[in-house]
Design an enzyme around this catalytic site. Structure first.
Site, PDB file in Angstrom:
ATOM      1  N   TRP A  53       0.804  -1.231   0.000  1.00 10.71           N
ATOM      2  CA  TRP A  53       0.000   0.000   0.000  1.00 10.71           C
ATOM      3  C   TRP A  53       0.837   1.282   0.000  1.00 10.71           C
ATOM      4  CZ3 TRP A  53      -4.771   1.965  -0.483  1.00 10.71           C
ATOM      5  CH2 TRP A  53      -4.959   3.279  -0.024  1.00 10.71           C
ATOM      6  N   MET A  54       0.394   2.269  -0.807  1.00 14.24           N
ATOM      7  CA  MET A  54       1.002   3.607  -0.784  1.00 14.24           C
ATOM      8  C   MET A  54      -0.106   4.652  -0.810  1.00 14.24           C
ATOM      9  SD  MET A  54       3.472   5.383  -3.660  1.00 14.24           S
ATOM     10  CE  MET A  54       2.237   5.601  -4.933  1.00 14.24           C
ATOM     11  N   ASN A  55       0.059   5.755  -0.038  1.00 17.55           N
ATOM     12  CA  ASN A  55      -0.757   6.935  -0.315  1.00 17.55           C
ATOM     13  C   ASN A  55       0.130   8.166  -0.456  1.00 17.55           C
ATOM     14  OD1 ASN A  55      -1.388   6.103   2.671  1.00 17.55           O
ATOM     15  ND2 ASN A  55      -1.983   8.225   2.753  1.00 17.55           N
ATOM     16  N   ASP A  56      -0.114   9.245   0.243  1.00 17.14           N
ATOM     17  CA  ASP A  56       0.492  10.552  -0.068  1.00 17.14           C
ATOM     18  C   ASP A  56       2.004  10.557  -0.345  1.00 17.14           C
ATOM     19  OD1 ASP A  56      -1.922  10.802   1.246  1.00 17.14           O
ATOM     20  OD2 ASP A  56      -1.169  12.086   2.830  1.00 17.14           O
ATOM     21  N   GLN A  72       3.634   7.700   2.059  1.00 12.43           N
ATOM     22  CA  GLN A  72       2.888   6.953   3.062  1.00 12.43           C
ATOM     23  C   GLN A  72       2.840   5.499   2.611  1.00 12.43           C
ATOM     24  OE1 GLN A  72       0.800   8.447   6.118  1.00 12.43           O
ATOM     25  NE2 GLN A  72       2.925   8.983   5.774  1.00 12.43           N
ATOM     26  N   TRP A  80      -4.610   0.331   3.527  1.00 10.79           N
ATOM     27  CA  TRP A  80      -3.996   1.274   4.466  1.00 10.79           C
ATOM     28  C   TRP A  80      -3.819   0.633   5.844  1.00 10.79           C
ATOM     29  CZ3 TRP A  80      -4.684   3.706   9.087  1.00 10.79           C
ATOM     30  CH2 TRP A  80      -3.994   4.914   9.289  1.00 10.79           C
ATOM     31  N   PHE A 112       2.807   9.634   9.882  1.00  6.49           N
ATOM     32  CA  PHE A 112       1.903  10.201   8.887  1.00  6.49           C
ATOM     33  C   PHE A 112       2.677  11.178   7.984  1.00  6.49           C
ATOM     34  CE2 PHE A 112      -2.814   9.724  10.318  1.00  6.49           C
ATOM     35  CZ  PHE A 112      -2.662   8.349  10.379  1.00  6.49           C
ATOM     36  N   SER A 113       1.907  11.914   7.172  1.00  2.00           N
ATOM     37  CA  SER A 113       2.540  12.744   6.138  1.00  2.00           C
ATOM     38  C   SER A 113       3.347  13.900   6.698  1.00  2.00           C
ATOM     39  CB  SER A 113       1.473  13.278   5.180  1.00  2.00           C
ATOM     40  OG  SER A 113       1.015  12.215   4.387  1.00  2.00           O
ATOM     41  N   ARG A 187      -2.183  17.909  11.447  1.00  5.55           N
ATOM     42  CA  ARG A 187      -1.174  17.082  10.773  1.00  5.55           C
ATOM     43  C   ARG A 187      -0.635  17.647   9.456  1.00  5.55           C
ATOM     44  NH1 ARG A 187      -6.001  13.848  10.488  1.00  5.55           N
ATOM     45  NH2 ARG A 187      -6.884  13.788   8.387  1.00  5.55           N
ATOM     46  N   GLU A 239      -6.158  18.738   4.798  1.00  8.28           N
ATOM     47  CA  GLU A 239      -4.982  17.881   4.945  1.00  8.28           C
ATOM     48  C   GLU A 239      -3.875  18.371   4.002  1.00  8.28           C
ATOM     49  OE1 GLU A 239      -6.926  13.574   5.938  1.00  8.28           O
ATOM     50  OE2 GLU A 239      -6.730  13.973   3.820  1.00  8.28           O
TER      51      GLU A 239
END
Ligand code: FRU
Length: 540
Positions: A53-56, A72, A80, A112-113, A187, A239
């Site tokens: 998994w990857m996000n930002d 992320q 996630w 987190f980011s 955040r 965000e």
């Protein structure tokens, strides 16, 4: 059911996800031998993690000839979970080397980011041997505190590297910004050195506004001001902000741009990134008077009107000799990010883009264009000459290459007065699946139609056709610059004034490409097509 980060956090808190220890038990080896990078849907042009998994995008910084991309990352699953910072580097913004995980969760929480900077003058004192350290500032998300019902479960931490980002040490006195605000969503710090005020400035998202902090040493931070309670889109949580100065094209002036991602509440559903243009005086961000009207009624002005560009921010420390403002977004949407039909990995980044600022009749507007470096991937090209018939030409034979090959098109059209033509580019395959993207002159809307483009059963909203009003009126001329990968289309229309980023998941790669034009009154002026090489060595 929508799988949102909040729901996943709740699952994580109940122990359904396996939390990682400080050293991380199951990091995937970078670039395994088994990786073909030709699994169904795997982009050939866009950054993806080797697995999981990857996000930002996080911590994007240029240092010593390398563009760093952290992101992320959850190394134990394709959904996630407890967040780490994955890591990759590139020397050309196009080809990426996967590196080991940079930051693991620890007793203070998940990672987190956040952002990273080169501490050129060693203001933090964390440098070594006369070399500036790389300093990362990120949000700690503490699941135990959250489960205990506390409000102070997000706060900011710091880590540094003295070996070109290869290994990272967490700052011993973390957190550097505690959370005594009573705000839970606190955040995604984005830090930059502000010459004007001689300090580091942190731009932080705090639920429904932006909060700024200042520091001399990246360690001790004081609150400067807040912005945005009343302005812009407020349909979701704010965000991943970013604030930076940007020269106004064709003028001597510079304005400050503030990017703010929100989820949900984007104009086209779910996640999206809005922006504000104004001034920053070292303490306060003030929107330009000409911009206030655009964001007063809660509609907001958005960076990308497609559904799949979220949490994007810009690279730090790009040399002045380059001078570009370089952006990368996460090419997905929290509405369905966790359930899109990919197997070994989940999620890709957009192509790197250059952001420029223009004074339009409607006020200041950001234009986005793919970075010029991508042109190095062009392996073959063809020209299309103009005419009414040309606007319905098949391009399949011209794009003579395996269907997994990324394609690029630059098309310019002229509309006759009163034309109601619907025209653009169609991708299709033998399974009867088809994706269409283009312009509808009758409705004066760009559109992206993925309703028949393959699998969309995983999410109710995914199959809807998207309509996007041009951000700047250019009729009778319309230009479409398209970057088409196996599972995405990125449209930079009218020189980048209108940007639309969209995912799709055909059950077989689209092997047919054609131009289409329905309704008459439209003429192709000129077209260029390019085949693009894969960025992955395994697939080249
Ligand atoms: C945005 C976001 C950030 C957060 C991160 C968690 O997509 O929700 O606000 O830091 O993802 O993975």
């Amino acid at each position: 059911m929508r799988i949102t980060p909040l729901l996943l956090l709740a699952l994580a808190a109940t122990g359904l996800f396996i939390a990682c220890g400080p050293t991380g038990p199951t990091a995937v080896a970078p670039t395994t031998e088994a990786a073909t990078y030709l699994e169904p849907h795997r982009p050939q042009l866009h950054f993806t993690p080797d697995a999981h998994w990857m996000n930002d995008p996080n911590g994007m910084v240029y240092y010593d000839g390398e563009y760093h991309l952290f992101y992320q990352y959850y190394p134990d699953s394709t959904v996630w979970g407890p967040m780490h910072w994955g890591h990759a580097v590139s020397t050309d913004l196009v080809h990426w080397d996967h590196l080991p995980i940079a930051l693991y969760p620890d007793s203070l929480g998940y990672i987190f980011s956040g952002s990273a900077v080169v501490d050129e003058n060693n203001t933090s004192g964390l440098g070594k041997d006369g070399q500036p350290p790389l300093v990362a500032i990120f949000t700690y998300h503490n699941p135990e505190r959250e489960a205990a019902g506390r409000e102070d479960y997000q706060y900011q931490g710091m880590a540094y590297s003295n070996d070109r980002g290869r290994t990272w040490t967490k700052y011993a006195q973390n957190p550097v910004v505690k959370n005594d605000t009573g705000i839970r969503d606190f955040r995604d710090p984005k830090v930059r050195w502000d010459d004007g005020s001689g300090q580091w400035v942190m731009t932080l998202a705090a639920q429904d506004h932006i909060t700024f902090y200042g520091s001399q040493n990246l360690i001790d931070w004081t609150h400067l001001s807040d912005f945005g309670y009343e302005l812009g889109g407020h349909g979701g949580v704010w965000e991943c902000p970013d604030m930076f100065p940007l020269a106004v094209s064709d003028s001597d002036s510079t304005k400050w741009v503030l990017l703010v991602s929100i989820n949900p509440g984007a104009p086209n559903g779910g996640s999206g990134t809005q922006y504000f243009v104004g001034d920053f005086n070292g303490k306060k961000f003030t929107p330009d008077p000409s911009f206030v009207g655009d964001v007063e009624d809660g509609r907001g002005v958005w960076l990308d009107y497609g559904r799949d560009n979220y949490a994007g921010v810009t690279w730090s420390d790009i040399p002045e000799t380059d001078g570009r403002r370089l952006f990368l977004g996460w090419m997905s949407n929290w509405t369905y990010a966790n359930v899109v039909p990919t197997e070994r990995w989940r999620s890709a980044m957009t192509v790197p883009r250059e952001l420029t600022l223009h004074r339009s009749p409607d006020g200041y507007r950001i234009f986005s264009t793919p970075v010029g470096e991508l042109e190095a991937l062009r392996s073959a090209s063809f020209m299309l000459s103009g005419g009414e018939e040309a606007s319905t030409a098949s391009l399949t034979e011209k794009f003579a290459a395996p269907a997994s090959t990324p394609r690029e098109l630059e098309l310019s059209y002229e509309l006759q007065a009163g034309s109601t033509a619907r025209f653009g580019v169609e991708l299709s395959n033998d399974r009867g699946e088809r994706y269409r993207i283009g312009y509808d002159a009758g409705r004066k809307q760009y559109f992206s139609d993925r309703s028949a483009a393959g699998d969309h059963a995983f999410s109710e909203a995914f199959g809807d056709t998207l309509d996007v009003a041009p951000r700047i009126a250019t009729e009778p001329l319309v230009t479409l610059h398209l970057i088409l990968d196996r599972s995405s289309a990125e449209l930079f229309a009218d020189g980048g004034a209108t940007t639309v980023t969209e995912l799709f998941f055909p059950s077989e790669d689209f092997d047919r490409v054609r131009l289409f034009a329905e309704g008459g009154g439209v003429r192709l002026l000129e077209g260029k097509g390019y085949l693009l090489r894969s960025i992955w060595p395994e697939a080249r």
